[in-house]
Design a protein around this motif. Structure first.
Motif, mmCIF file in Angstrom:
data_model
loop_
_atom_site.group_PDB
_atom_site.id
_atom_site.type_symbol
_atom_site.label_atom_id
_atom_site.label_comp_id
_atom_site.label_asym_id
_atom_site.label_seq_id
_atom_site.Cartn_x
_atom_site.Cartn_y
_atom_site.Cartn_z
ATOM 1 N N PHE A 195 2.342 1.771 -3.392
ATOM 2 C CA PHE A 195 1.351 2.301 -4.325
ATOM 3 C C PHE A 195 1.079 3.781 -4.071
ATOM 4 C CE2 PHE A 195 -3.007 3.270 -5.563
ATOM 5 C CZ PHE A 195 -3.025 2.830 -6.879
ATOM 6 N N SER A 196 1.048 4.165 -2.797
ATOM 7 C CA SER A 196 0.725 5.550 -2.440
ATOM 8 C C SER A 196 1.843 6.509 -2.808
ATOM 9 C CB SER A 196 0.420 5.661 -0.947
ATOM 10 O OG SER A 196 -0.659 4.820 -0.586
ATOM 11 N N LEU A 197 3.086 6.108 -2.561
ATOM 12 C CA LEU A 197 4.219 7.002 -2.751
ATOM 13 C C LEU A 197 4.917 6.812 -4.090
ATOM 14 C CD1 LEU A 197 5.828 6.825 0.814
ATOM 15 C CD2 LEU A 197 4.138 8.454 -0.066
ATOM 16 N N VAL B 31 0.832 -1.204 0.000
ATOM 17 C CA VAL B 31 0.000 0.000 0.000
ATOM 18 C C VAL B 31 0.871 1.259 0.000
ATOM 19 C CG1 VAL B 31 -1.656 1.353 1.345
ATOM 20 C CG2 VAL B 31 -1.976 -1.113 1.084
ATOM 21 N N ILE B 32 1.942 1.233 0.789
ATOM 22 C CA ILE B 32 2.856 2.382 0.837
ATOM 23 C C ILE B 32 3.547 2.578 -0.512
ATOM 24 C CG2 ILE B 32 4.957 3.277 1.910
ATOM 25 C CD1 ILE B 32 4.081 1.893 4.498
ATOM 26 N N ARG C 126 4.031 1.375 -8.973
ATOM 27 C CA ARG C 126 2.618 1.129 -8.666
ATOM 28 C C ARG C 126 2.151 -0.197 -9.252
ATOM 29 N NH1 ARG C 126 -1.506 6.206 -8.719
ATOM 30 N NH2 ARG C 126 -0.809 7.148 -6.773
ATOM 31 N N SER D 93 5.134 5.629 -8.350
ATOM 32 C CA SER D 93 4.466 6.014 -9.591
ATOM 33 C C SER D 93 4.910 5.061 -10.691
ATOM 34 C CB SER D 93 4.827 7.451 -9.993
ATOM 35 O OG SER D 93 6.213 7.571 -10.236
#
Length: 544
Positions: free
Chosen positions: A497-499, A494-495, A505, A501
């Motif tokens: 994917f969030s941070l 999740v981290i 991702r 690109s």
């Protein structure tokens, strides 16, 4: 833990069946899917990313100077309107040194003019919510009667940020109209947009569509002076000289293109277009573009054509005249046709630009790459080899280490891969090279839970428990460890994917989905297989 109610068995089998149905289209050809497969069955396939099937990679920069210039032009127009409404005399209204400025003729009117113009000094919309109180523009009043409106740095940053967000939406609409599959359009930094279009092998066409601002306006042609005379002397104050649009198939220098003297006043803007489609002229069979206005645009178009019968009007796209027909009669239907030196492709591209709308600012290409499909084929082949070698090694290890239970784990491993591909297909995910790495990693991690369960069963059996009791205790007591291990890895995904690109991702999505399918297949489905075997054989000896 070994007892399954009938509804639970049905739910597990339905889940596996859905995974199989959603993954099957990836093994079938597009022709078979459209012509043979029933329409009610899933038909989504994994889309290969830029690094696997090739395509175009373009990094665009939103030009800050263009954003500032356009905003200052709006401010200048607003100042003119406000002062005329208050009947305040002024002179020298212009954009100078990065600001819109005006001189008030009578200093007695300076206070009234300042109060009126101050209404244009608005807070940044986002700062209203945050309470920062940042203003978009600053107002400076000199004793000589000069009033200056200048954009603040916060205002410029906000305008550029908004321009990037609007550009992304316009670019997305334009690329979707091209019929490409799963383009990736995302913001890079504060003022850049990254565009990746897998499978597109014509980057020049993509660049033309992306870089065209597509500001469409309808204006009257000024017939009071010949355009050649206006070029040699000076055009009327409210008119300007524009040249005909360049023919992409036969480009000409500007001096060889036809000039037009066009009024600056915009009668109808492209924002009031309802639709635009490429078609063919019924008389000449040449490609043309038909357009239709919305209700307000149709009303304006009818009024303009009624008042200017016999006069030419210009259709201007990005300060180039693409057509300048004469108005033969009032046009009250709100539709018309743009003709010119179009090919079928250029007419389609113009229709795309007109439907998608105008970009809020000019875009400059900072970086461009065309990735060939050959590299993607090599990557896919390498990924397939890595996946097969890894899966084979895991299958052999599990069978040699745990015998029959190892076979159950291998069946669960196959179901895990099927479920993973099925979920990614259902989501319409794009498979990239890091995504393949995530799948291979999932294959290696998929038997982790089974190893924990089987080793726990062995320990329980060594402590003197019966075979069935040891199996039951092994599953129940290993569950907490399995969940802890997968949840911590899921948090990391999740981290990422969030941070992250782009490719990061892609890897994070594959890993996260793989963790969910792993827990289901390695614990729930595998436990169902073992429970079915125990119920059928009632073993007295542990087969591992």
């Amino acid at each position: 833990m070994l007892h399954f109610a009938k509804w639970k068995v049905g739910l597990v089998l339905i889940t596996v069946l859905c995974g199989i149905l959603f993954s099957i289209p990836n093994m079938l050809s597009d022709k078979f899917l459209t012509e043979t497969m029933p329409g009610w069955l899933p038909s989504n396939k994994l889309v290969l990313g830029l690094d696997l099937q090739g395509g175009a990679h373009i990094l665009l920069q939103v030009e800050e100077e263009g954003v500032i210039k356009e905003r200052l032009e709006v401010l200048r127009g607003d100042v003119r309107t406000l002062l005329r409404e208050e009947k305040i005399g002024y002179t020298g209204l212009a954009i100078k040194d990065g600001a819109a400025q005006v001189r008030i003729r009578d200093l007695n009117d300076l206070d009234a003019a300042t109060a009126k113009i101050r209404t244009l000094v608005q807070p940044i919309s986002s700062s209203i919510l945050t309470g920062s109180g940042a203003m978009e523009t600053s107002l400076d009043v000199a004793e000589t009667g000069v009033i200056r409106l200048e954009l603040t740095q916060e205002g410029i940053t906000n305008r550029v940020r908004n321009a990037v967000a609007q550009s992304i939406e316009v670019i997305r609409r334009r690329i979707d109209e091209l019929g490409t599959t799963e383009p990736s359009i995302q913001q890079e930094g504060d003022s850049r947009v990254l565009v990746q279009v897998p499978g597109l092998q014509d980057p020049d066409r993509l660049k033309n569509i992306l870089q065209s601002t597509a500001k469409l306006t309808f204006r009257m042609v000024d017939v009071t002076m010949a355009p050649e005379t206006a070029l040699e002397t000076r055009p009327p104050l409210d008119s300007e000289v524009l040249f005909e649009a360049d023919d992409k198939n036969n480009p000409l220098p500007q001096e060889q293109r036809t000039p037009y003297l066009v009024t600056k006043r915009v009668l109808i803007s492209g924002d009031e277009l309802d639709d635009a489609q490429p078609t063919f002229d019924q008389q000449t069979n040449e490609p043309v573009v038909s357009f239709r206005f919305n209700t307000s645009g149709a009303t304006k178009f009818a009024r303009v054509t009624e008042q200017n019968v016999g006069l030419p009007f210009a259709i201007v796209l990005d300060n180039e005249v693409i057509s300048a027909p004469s108005i033969r009669e009032p046009i009250r239907g709100g539709s018309g046709i743009i003709s010119g030196s179009f090919t079928a492709e250029s007419a389609n591209d113009l229709a795309i630009l007109m439907r998608a709308g105008a970009l809020p600012a000019d875009l400059t290409i900072v970086e461009e790459r065309t990735v060939g499909p050959g590299l993607g084929k090599d990557s896919i082949a390498a990924g397939e080899i890595a996946g097969m070698v890894g899966a084979l090694a895991v299958v052999v290890f599990m069978f040699l280490s745990y015998g029959l239970f190892g076979l159950f784990a291998n069946v669960a491993l196959v179901i895990n891969v099927v479920l993973l591909i099925g979920v990614l297909s259902a989501l319409g995910a794009t498979l990239t090279l890091p995504g393949i790495a995530g799948i291979v990693l999932t294959v290696g991690m998929a038997v982790d839970a089974n190893v924990l369960i089987y080793e726990r069963i062995r320990e329980e059996n060594n402590y003197g428990r019966s075979t069935i009791a040891a199996i039951d205790a092994g599953y129940s007591r290993a569950l907490g460890t399995i969940l802890d291990a997968n949840i911590t890895t899921f948090i990391a995904a999740v981290i990422l994917f969030s941070l992250g690109s782009g490719p990061v991702r892609g890897f994070a999505i594959t890993l996260a989905v793989g963790l969910i399918t792993t827990v289901f297949s390695a614990f729930t489905f595998n436990r169902l297989l073992v429970a079915t075997w125990v119920k059928a054989r009632r073993p007295s000896k542990l087969p591992i």
